[in-house]
Design a protein around this motif. Structure first.
Motif, PDB file in Angstrom:
ATOM      1  N   TYR A 169      17.534  30.262  29.877  1.00 13.01           N
ATOM      2  CA  TYR A 169      17.345  31.305  30.888  1.00 13.01           C
ATOM      3  C   TYR A 169      15.879  31.668  31.134  1.00 13.01           C
ATOM      4  N   GLY A 170      14.993  31.181  30.277  1.00 17.25           N
ATOM      5  CA  GLY A 170      13.576  31.454  30.471  1.00 17.25           C
ATOM      6  C   GLY A 170      13.148  32.849  30.093  1.00 17.25           C
ATOM      7  N   VAL A 171      13.957  33.535  29.256  1.00 16.98           N
ATOM      8  CA  VAL A 171      13.613  34.897  28.837  1.00 16.98           C
ATOM      9  C   VAL A 171      13.843  35.041  27.335  1.00 16.98           C
ATOM     10  N   PRO A 172      13.116  35.959  26.684  1.00 16.16           N
ATOM     11  CA  PRO A 172      13.412  36.243  25.280  1.00 16.16           C
ATOM     12  C   PRO A 172      14.808  36.858  25.161  1.00 16.16           C
ATOM     13  N   ALA A 173      15.528  36.482  24.128  1.00 13.30           N
ATOM     14  CA  ALA A 173      16.894  36.990  23.969  1.00 13.30           C
ATOM     15  C   ALA A 173      16.945  38.512  23.950  1.00 13.30           C
ATOM     16  N   GLU A 174      15.963  39.150  23.313  1.00 17.13           N
ATOM     17  CA  GLU A 174      16.003  40.615  23.215  1.00 17.13           C
ATOM     18  C   GLU A 174      15.848  41.290  24.572  1.00 17.13           C
ATOM     19  N   HIS A 175      15.443  40.524  25.592  1.00 23.86           N
ATOM     20  CA  HIS A 175      15.313  41.088  26.942  1.00 23.86           C
ATOM     21  C   HIS A 175      16.324  40.480  27.908  1.00 23.86           C
ATOM     22  N   TYR A 176      17.386  39.878  27.374  1.00 24.91           N
ATOM     23  CA  TYR A 176      18.390  39.314  28.274  1.00 24.91           C
ATOM     24  C   TYR A 176      19.033  40.411  29.132  1.00 24.91           C
ATOM     25  N   ALA A 177      19.276  41.584  28.552  1.00 24.93           N
ATOM     26  CA  ALA A 177      19.881  42.678  29.325  1.00 24.93           C
ATOM     27  C   ALA A 177      18.965  43.098  30.476  1.00 24.93           C
ATOM     28  N   ASP A 178      17.649  43.118  30.252  1.00 25.97           N
ATOM     29  CA  ASP A 178      16.703  43.464  31.314  1.00 25.97           C
ATOM     30  C   ASP A 178      16.764  42.433  32.438  1.00 25.97           C
ATOM     31  N   PHE A 179      16.870  41.175  32.047  1.00 26.75           N
ATOM     32  CA  PHE A 179      17.027  40.073  32.995  1.00 26.75           C
ATOM     33  C   PHE A 179      18.296  40.272  33.827  1.00 26.75           C
ATOM     34  N   ALA A 180      19.399  40.640  33.174  1.00 26.73           N
ATOM     35  CA  ALA A 180      20.668  40.848  33.873  1.00 26.73           C
ATOM     36  C   ALA A 180      20.591  42.034  34.832  1.00 26.73           C
ATOM     37  N   VAL A 181      19.905  43.091  34.429  1.00 28.48           N
ATOM     38  CA  VAL A 181      19.742  44.266  35.301  1.00 28.48           C
ATOM     39  C   VAL A 181      19.037  43.870  36.593  1.00 28.48           C
ATOM     40  N   LEU A 182      17.974  43.102  36.485  1.00 30.26           N
ATOM     41  CA  LEU A 182      17.206  42.698  37.664  1.00 30.26           C
ATOM     42  C   LEU A 182      17.981  41.725  38.544  1.00 30.26           C
ATOM     43  N   ARG A 183      18.572  40.727  37.917  1.00 24.85           N
ATOM     44  CA  ARG A 183      19.272  39.663  38.647  1.00 24.85           C
ATOM     45  C   ARG A 183      20.592  40.141  39.216  1.00 24.85           C
ATOM     46  N   GLY A 184      21.260  41.049  38.472  1.00 26.19           N
ATOM     47  CA  GLY A 184      22.592  41.486  38.843  1.00 26.19           C
ATOM     48  C   GLY A 184      23.654  40.600  38.217  1.00 26.19           C
ATOM     49  N   ASP A 185      24.889  41.109  38.182  1.00 27.80           N
ATOM     50  CA  ASP A 185      26.001  40.365  37.597  1.00 27.80           C
ATOM     51  C   ASP A 185      27.288  40.797  38.291  1.00 27.80           C
ATOM     52  N   PRO A 186      27.763  40.016  39.260  1.00 27.64           N
ATOM     53  CA  PRO A 186      28.977  40.392  39.996  1.00 27.64           C
ATOM     54  C   PRO A 186      30.186  40.598  39.096  1.00 27.64           C
ATOM     55  N   SER A 187      30.260  39.873  37.968  1.00 26.44           N
ATOM     56  CA  SER A 187      31.427  40.004  37.097  1.00 26.44           C
ATOM     57  C   SER A 187      31.529  41.395  36.484  1.00 26.44           C
ATOM     58  N   GLY A 189      30.089  44.084  38.228  1.00 19.78           N
ATOM     59  CA  GLY A 189      29.803  45.021  39.308  1.00 19.78           C
ATOM     60  C   GLY A 189      28.383  45.543  39.263  1.00 19.78           C
ATOM     61  N   LEU A 190      27.479  44.714  38.771  1.00 23.42           N
ATOM     62  CA  LEU A 190      26.082  45.106  38.627  1.00 23.42           C
ATOM     63  C   LEU A 190      25.304  44.560  39.826  1.00 23.42           C
ATOM     64  N   PRO A 191      24.779  45.430  40.698  1.00 20.30           N
ATOM     65  CA  PRO A 191      24.209  44.936  41.956  1.00 20.30           C
ATOM     66  C   PRO A 191      22.887  44.199  41.819  1.00 20.30           C
ATOM     67  N   GLY A 192      22.088  44.530  40.824  1.00 20.37           N
ATOM     68  CA  GLY A 192      20.773  43.916  40.714  1.00 20.37           C
ATOM     69  C   GLY A 192      19.796  44.504  41.718  1.00 20.37           C
ATOM     70  N   VAL A 193      18.585  43.976  41.726  1.00 19.05           N
ATOM     71  CA  VAL A 193      17.551  44.418  42.659  1.00 19.05           C
ATOM     72  C   VAL A 193      17.601  43.510  43.879  1.00 19.05           C
ATOM     73  N   ALA A 194      17.756  44.101  45.047  1.00 17.95           N
ATOM     74  CA  ALA A 194      17.857  43.319  46.282  1.00 17.95           C
ATOM     75  C   ALA A 194      16.648  42.405  46.444  1.00 17.95           C
ATOM     76  N   GLY A 195      16.932  41.133  46.669  1.00 15.96           N
ATOM     77  CA  GLY A 195      15.864  40.176  46.899  1.00 15.96           C
ATOM     78  C   GLY A 195      15.270  39.564  45.649  1.00 15.96           C
ATOM     79  N   VAL A 196      15.725  39.996  44.475  1.00 19.09           N
ATOM     80  CA  VAL A 196      15.225  39.448  43.211  1.00 19.09           C
ATOM     81  C   VAL A 196      16.306  38.540  42.625  1.00 19.09           C
ATOM     82  N   GLY A 197      16.045  37.252  42.626  1.00 19.92           N
ATOM     83  CA  GLY A 197      16.983  36.286  42.087  1.00 19.92           C
ATOM     84  C   GLY A 197      16.669  35.936  40.651  1.00 19.92           C
ATOM     85  N   GLU A 198      17.343  34.915  40.162  1.00 18.88           N
ATOM     86  CA  GLU A 198      17.231  34.548  38.753  1.00 18.88           C
ATOM     87  C   GLU A 198      15.811  34.139  38.363  1.00 18.88           C
ATOM     88  N   LYS A 199      15.158  33.350  39.199  1.00 17.71           N
ATOM     89  CA  LYS A 199      13.810  32.883  38.845  1.00 17.71           C
ATOM     90  C   LYS A 199      12.807  34.030  38.804  1.00 17.71           C
TER      91      LYS A 199
END
Length: 297
Positions: A169-187, A189-199
């Motif tokens: 995923y290109g991120v430290p494991a301890e910050h995976y939740a931060d990565f998920a917050v930014l990217r979002g997770d439809p499963s 119902g987490l919207p993420g930041v509009a316009g911010v994708g995985e990369k």
């Protein structure tokens, strides 16, 4: 070994045909599948301790208050979690079977299994393996804690430590939740930041770390931000102020001391025999007992 119980029994329910029934015709596909999957895990990984972690609250109020869309798509029309009609009656019987076998379960009112997993993994001092199909749990990976991710099935477990999480995923494991917050997770119902994708999410987390630090850098106009990302982060400040606490696993769940040793023999043989006869689960139970005896030494 900490098992995300709901993750495993949902997987079992969909993996084993509904035509697999008890002598009286009731479906037992989730029970049989869960026991067989667990026996396979115990046999292959040989843990000395084992806990099935439960969702006593699948959609905690504190998370919904923070992110109102949290798991909203999973709410049944009549309220509560949308669980298949043929699965719901199997869960109490599965828990009875685990109790008769002498295998530990753990849960806490007001908390999800994710929180129980996080708390138990955090408070232990032994090596821990967390079995789950929930990618959010990758945040638990440390040199001591390995996440056995079941996304490709039990036969193709992905053992994820810090190095594997970063490589994938290109991120430290301890910050995976931060990565998920930014990217979002439809499963979830987490919207993420509009316009911010995985990369972009991975780039921000890799450079700045936690969401709070990313927000601080966006506000100050740090030159390390990818072009245009700072404005997108600033446009989502309310969401970013609330979402991290909803996504991160809690480490303070009130779970008492557990007798989580895997026993060599069932705790309640009479009840186990009755359940085997009632449900027609002799094969899975025998396989589980064989795995337990091998693990107990």
């Amino acid at each position: 070994m900490l098992i995300d119980a709901a993750s495993l029994y949902f997987r079992a329910f969909y993996a084993v045909p509904e035509t697999v029934t008890a002598p009286d015709g009731r479906p037992v596909n989730a029970i049989r599948g869960f026991l067989d999957m667990s026996a396979s895990l115990i046999d292959r990984r040989r843990p000395s301790r084992w806990v099935a972690c439960l969702d006593l609250d699948w959609r905690p109020a504190f998370r919904v208050e923070l992110v109102p869309t949290y798991k909203a798509h999973r709410v049944a029309p009549a309220g509560g979690e949308d669980v298949p009609d043929l699965l719901a009656p199997q869960v109490p019987l599965l828990l009875e079977t685990l109790a008769a076998l002498g295998l530990a379960t753990a849960g806490a009112d007001g908390f999800e299994a994710d929180d129980v997993l996080a708390t138990l993994a955090h408070r232990d001092t032994d090596p821990v393996e967390v079995v789950t199909g929930d990618r959010d749990m990758l945040a638990l990976a440390t040199e001591r804690v390995t996440v056995l991710y079941t996304g490709k099935g039990i036969a193709k477990l992905e053992a994820m430590g810090p190095a594997e999480v970063r490589a994938k995923y290109g991120v430290p494991a301890e910050h995976y939740a931060d990565f998920a917050v930014l990217r979002g997770d439809p499963s979830d119902g987490l919207p993420g930041v509009a316009g911010v994708g995985e990369k972009t999410a991975a780039a921000l987390v890799s450079r700045f770390g936690a969401v709070e630090d990313i927000v601080a850098a966006a506000r100050t106009g740090d030159t390390g931000f990818p072009a245009g990302a700072a404005a997108k982060v600033r446009a989502a400040l309310d969401y970013l102020a609330a979402a991290p606490a909803a996504v991160r696993g809690r480490l303070d769940v009130p779970v008492g001391a557990l007798d989580d040793r895997i026993p060599a023999e069932p705790r309640d043989p009479e009840r186990l025999v009755a359940l085997v006869d009632e449900l027609g689960i002799d094969g899975p139970v025998e396989r589980m007992l064989a795995a337990m005896r091998a693990a107990a030494g």
